[in-house]
Design a protein around this motif. Structure first.
Motif, PDB file in Angstrom:
ATOM      1  N   GLY A 107     -12.583   7.327   1.520  1.00 17.87           N
ATOM      2  CA  GLY A 107     -11.482   7.661   0.642  1.00 17.87           C
ATOM      3  C   GLY A 107     -10.744   6.416   0.177  1.00 17.87           C
ATOM      4  O   GLY A 107     -10.438   5.533   0.981  1.00 17.87           O
ATOM      5  N   HIS A 209      -4.154  11.470   1.960  1.00 16.39           N
ATOM      6  CA  HIS A 209      -4.962  11.144   0.788  1.00 16.39           C
ATOM      7  C   HIS A 209      -4.296  11.785  -0.423  1.00 16.39           C
ATOM      8  O   HIS A 209      -4.240  13.008  -0.533  1.00 16.39           O
ATOM      9  CB  HIS A 209      -6.371  11.697   0.984  1.00 16.39           C
ATOM     10  CG  HIS A 209      -7.357  11.255  -0.050  1.00 16.39           C
ATOM     11  ND1 HIS A 209      -7.266  11.627  -1.383  1.00 16.39           N
ATOM     12  CD2 HIS A 209      -8.464  10.480   0.050  1.00 16.39           C
ATOM     13  CE1 HIS A 209      -8.278  11.115  -2.046  1.00 16.39           C
ATOM     14  NE2 HIS A 209      -9.021  10.411  -1.211  1.00 16.39           N
ATOM     15  N   LEU A 290     -13.863   7.931   6.443  1.00 14.81           N
ATOM     16  CA  LEU A 290     -13.145   9.072   6.989  1.00 14.81           C
ATOM     17  C   LEU A 290     -13.894   9.634   8.192  1.00 14.81           C
ATOM     18  O   LEU A 290     -15.086   9.917   8.107  1.00 14.81           O
ATOM     19  CB  LEU A 290     -12.992  10.165   5.933  1.00 14.81           C
ATOM     20  CG  LEU A 290     -12.344   9.754   4.606  1.00 14.81           C
ATOM     21  CD1 LEU A 290     -12.265  10.945   3.657  1.00 14.81           C
ATOM     22  CD2 LEU A 290     -10.958   9.170   4.838  1.00 14.81           C
TER      23      LEU A 290
END
Length: 305
Positions: A107, A209, A290
């Motif tokens: 991410g 996120h 992640l």
């Protein structure tokens, strides 16, 4: 690559069409992979667990009350998968079900993602799936077996800050669709599983996120629900039993298929607004892998600096 063999009496569901057959699951050390091997073992299947974390794989295999083979292998290494396929057949018999589940995610902004890390996500999620199919298709052809590609709703509409993951899952879906037509004359069925929010360590930092947080916030309440790996494994096992062309986890996702043309527009609109309003710290941060499984994979191959 190490193999661990166990042989306990199966606790099978009587009359299950899967009983006694061999299932191969990649990414079996944790998350959905771990939950699925537990669910398939309850059907009386003999299980081959493939993955990167040897100790964790061995612990999962030792807890299953069926005959198992545990093999540490990198799905991006075709030679390693070919060796694994030979070991599976020698110790358990030819595979009747193969699940390409191994996957990692990163991410963060594309420009802040190391090139090697971006490529690694695509290699594991897409190339790794093709490597898995290549290694086991000879066995599936002989058994009239079933190949299941684990995809994601990321294939429905690509989210900014997740470019490698979305590209790889869209590619994995396309690969499986193409493969389906090629192997159908050989008696091999190919299914695609679409997973939504699933409670694995991959989404543990979801609320940090910005784009994923916004997308989830704009979904209706029923679509925000995070499903446990065990629940997802139940849906997958049902689909495997029926050799389903598509498996939706959760089932209501099937009604999203006709709406797919509008998803990129909706996702893009939400993402643009969130990115405009996002903090400099969030948008300027280095991209990161992640989940514990993804970090273990990346650390094992990370180029020396």
């Amino acid at each position: 690559m190490r193999t661990v063999l166990g042989s306990r009496p199966p606790a099978a569901v009587r009359g299950s069409p899967l009983r006694g057959r061999v299932a191969v699951v990649t990414g079996a050390a944790r998350g959905v992979g771990e939950a699925l091997v537990r669910r398939l073992s309850a059907e009386g299947m003999r299980i081959a667990l493939l993955g990167r974390e040897e100790e964790t794989l061995s612990q999962v295999a030792a807890s299953l009350a069926v005959m198992t083979v545990c093999i540490e292998a990198d799905v991006t290494d075709q030679a390693a998968l070919d060796r694994a396929a030979r070991q599976v057949e020698e110790r358990l018999g030819p595979a009747g079900v193969v699940v390409a589940n191994a996957g990692i995610a990163v991410g963060g902004p594309f420009t802040r993602t190391e090139a090697e890390l971006w490529r690694r996500v695509v290699d594991v999620n897409l190339v790794g799936a093709a490597n898995t199919a290549r290694a086991f298709l000879p066995q599936l052809t002989r058994t009239g077996g079933y190949f299941l590609q684990i995809a994601s709703t990321a294939a429905f509409g690509s989210a900014p800050m997740m470019s490698a993951y979305c590209a790889s899952k869209a590619g994995a879906e396309s690969f499986a669709l193409a493969l389906r037509g090629e192997v159908a004359p050989e008696g091999v069925a190919v299914g695609i599983a679409y997973l939504h929010w699933t409670g694995t360590d991959m989404i543990a930092g979801m609320d940090e996120h910005p784009v994923l947080r916004a997308l989830r916030r704009h979904q209706p309440p029923f679509a925000r629900r995070v499903h446990s790996p065990a629940q997802v494994a139940d849906w997958l096992a049902t689909g495997i039993t029926h050799r389903a062309r598509s498996i939706y986890a959760p089932p209501w996702l099937r009604w999203c298929q006709p709406l797919r043309p509008v998803f990129p527009f909706v996702v893009g609109r939400i993402a643009r607004r969130e990115l405009r309003e996002g903090s400099t710290d969030e948008l300027g941060a280095e991209a990161d892998v992640l989940g514990a499984g993804g970090r273990a994979d990346w650390m094992s191959v990370r180029p020396e600096t």
